[in-house]
Design an enzyme around this catalytic site. Sequence first.
Site, PDB file in Angstrom:
ATOM      1  N   GLY A   1       0.722  -1.190   0.071  1.00  0.00           N
ATOM      2  CA  GLY A   1      -0.022  -0.145  -0.071  1.00  0.00           C
ATOM      3  C   GLY A   1       0.802   1.267  -0.075  1.00  0.00           C
ATOM      4  N   ASP A   2       0.131   2.420  -0.097  1.00  0.00           N
ATOM      5  CA  ASP A   2       0.805   3.637   0.044  1.00  0.00           C
ATOM      6  C   ASP A   2       0.300   4.484   1.209  1.00  0.00           C
ATOM      7  OD1 ASP A   2       1.283   6.418  -0.352  1.00  0.00           O
ATOM      8  OD2 ASP A   2       1.148   6.285  -2.611  1.00  0.00           O
ATOM      9  N   PHE A   3       1.213   4.827   2.178  1.00  0.00           N
ATOM     10  CA  PHE A   3       0.816   5.506   3.326  1.00  0.00           C
ATOM     11  C   PHE A   3      -0.135   6.978   3.175  1.00  0.00           C
ATOM     12  CE2 PHE A   3       5.782   5.952   4.024  1.00  0.00           C
ATOM     13  CZ  PHE A   3       5.663   6.905   3.230  1.00  0.00           C
TER      14      PHE A   3
ATOM     15  N   HIS B   1      12.026  11.651   7.855  1.00  0.00           N
ATOM     16  CA  HIS B   1      13.130  12.630   7.153  1.00  0.00           C
ATOM     17  C   HIS B   1      13.058  12.780   5.848  1.00  0.00           C
ATOM     18  CE1 HIS B   1      16.791   9.767   6.455  1.00  0.00           C
ATOM     19  NE2 HIS B   1      15.935   9.417   5.787  1.00  0.00           N
TER      20      HIS B   1
END
Length: 334
Positions: free
Chosen positions: A224-226, A244
Site C-alpha cells: 500500500g501507499d501510506f 525525514h
Amino acid sequence: MDRRDPNAPPALDPAALVADLSRAHIAARCLHVIADCGAADVIGDAGATPAEIAAHTGLDADALDRMLRLLAAHGIFVRTGDGRYAHSAASLLLKTDEPGSLRSYVRMGGLPAFWDRFTELGRTAREGQRRNDMTGLVDYFAAHPEEAAIFNEAMVSKSRTVLPAVAAAYDFVPYSTIVDVGGGRGHLLKLILERAPSAKGVLFERPHVIADTQPRQRLELVGGDFFVDALPAGDLYVLMDVLHDWDDADAARIVTAVRRSARPRSRLLIIETLVPETPGPHFGKTVDIIMLAVTGGRERTEAQHAALLTAFGFELTRVLPTASQYSVVEAVAV
C-alpha cells in the site's frame, strides 16, 4: 589572564579551516570514482601499480594514480615507495566482499540522483522551497534500475551495523502486533520479531518493494501507499528513516495516517538521526542537508518531533539512544 582550557585541542587556523572545507568535495569525489570503478578489488596482498589497477578498471592510469595519491594522503590506501598501492584499514572497506563493506554506500553518494542535486543546492537555497521530493527520487530509480540496485545495496550495507543496535535499544516484548510502516524489505522487523517471540509483525510497504520478500511465520506483508491507503491496526508502529524523507506537511500526513489506524494507547517509534541543539559537527546536521538537496525532507530536533507528534494525536514520552547514530523517539496515542 588566558582563560582557555589548557587541555583543549589547539584551535584550527581560521583561514586553513575555510580553505580546507571549500575543497572538501574534491577528495569526496575521488572516493566516489574509486569506489565505483572497483579499484579496491584489484589490489591484493602484494599491492598493485596504477597501470595494473587501470587495466582492470578501465580508467586512465595517470588520473587513477593521482586520485589514489590524494586518498592515500587521507588514510584511504597506502602509497608505497615504489609507487604501488596497498590497502589500509579504511580502503579495505571499499572492497566488494569485505565484511562491513561500504563500497555501495560510497557509490550511492556519487550517483547523479545525489551528486547532481548538490550542484543545484544554490538554486534550492535561493528559491527557498522544495525543488525535489521523495516521489521524484523513487521515479528516478524506477527509470534507472542499475542505480537503484546500488542504492538498495547501500541501504542493506547500512542495515548490517545499524539495525542490530536499533533493535537492541527498545523492549518490543510487550506488544502483540508491530507494524513497520515503509520498512523496505523487512530487515528491521525481522530482527524485532526475533526479540519479541510472541508478537506478530506487519510490514506495510509499496507493492513493488516487497514483491520479492517472502512472508514467514508471524510476518504479514501488506502492500500500500501510506498517503492513500489505511494502515493495518497495531499496538506498536515503527517509522525508520521515513519522516525525514518528507517536509513537515507530508510528515504530518504520515503521522495522521498512523494515528487514524492506531489502537488506543498504541505506541509509535520514530527511528531517525536527531539534530542536536548543541553546536559542533554532528552526523544529523550533514544528513539534514542531504535531505534538503535530494528529497526535500529534513532531519529534526527532539523539539521538532515533539511539536509534530503533539499536533497530530501523539505525545512524545521519551527518546532512547542506540549504539549507532540513530535515536528512538517514542510517542503514545492520546
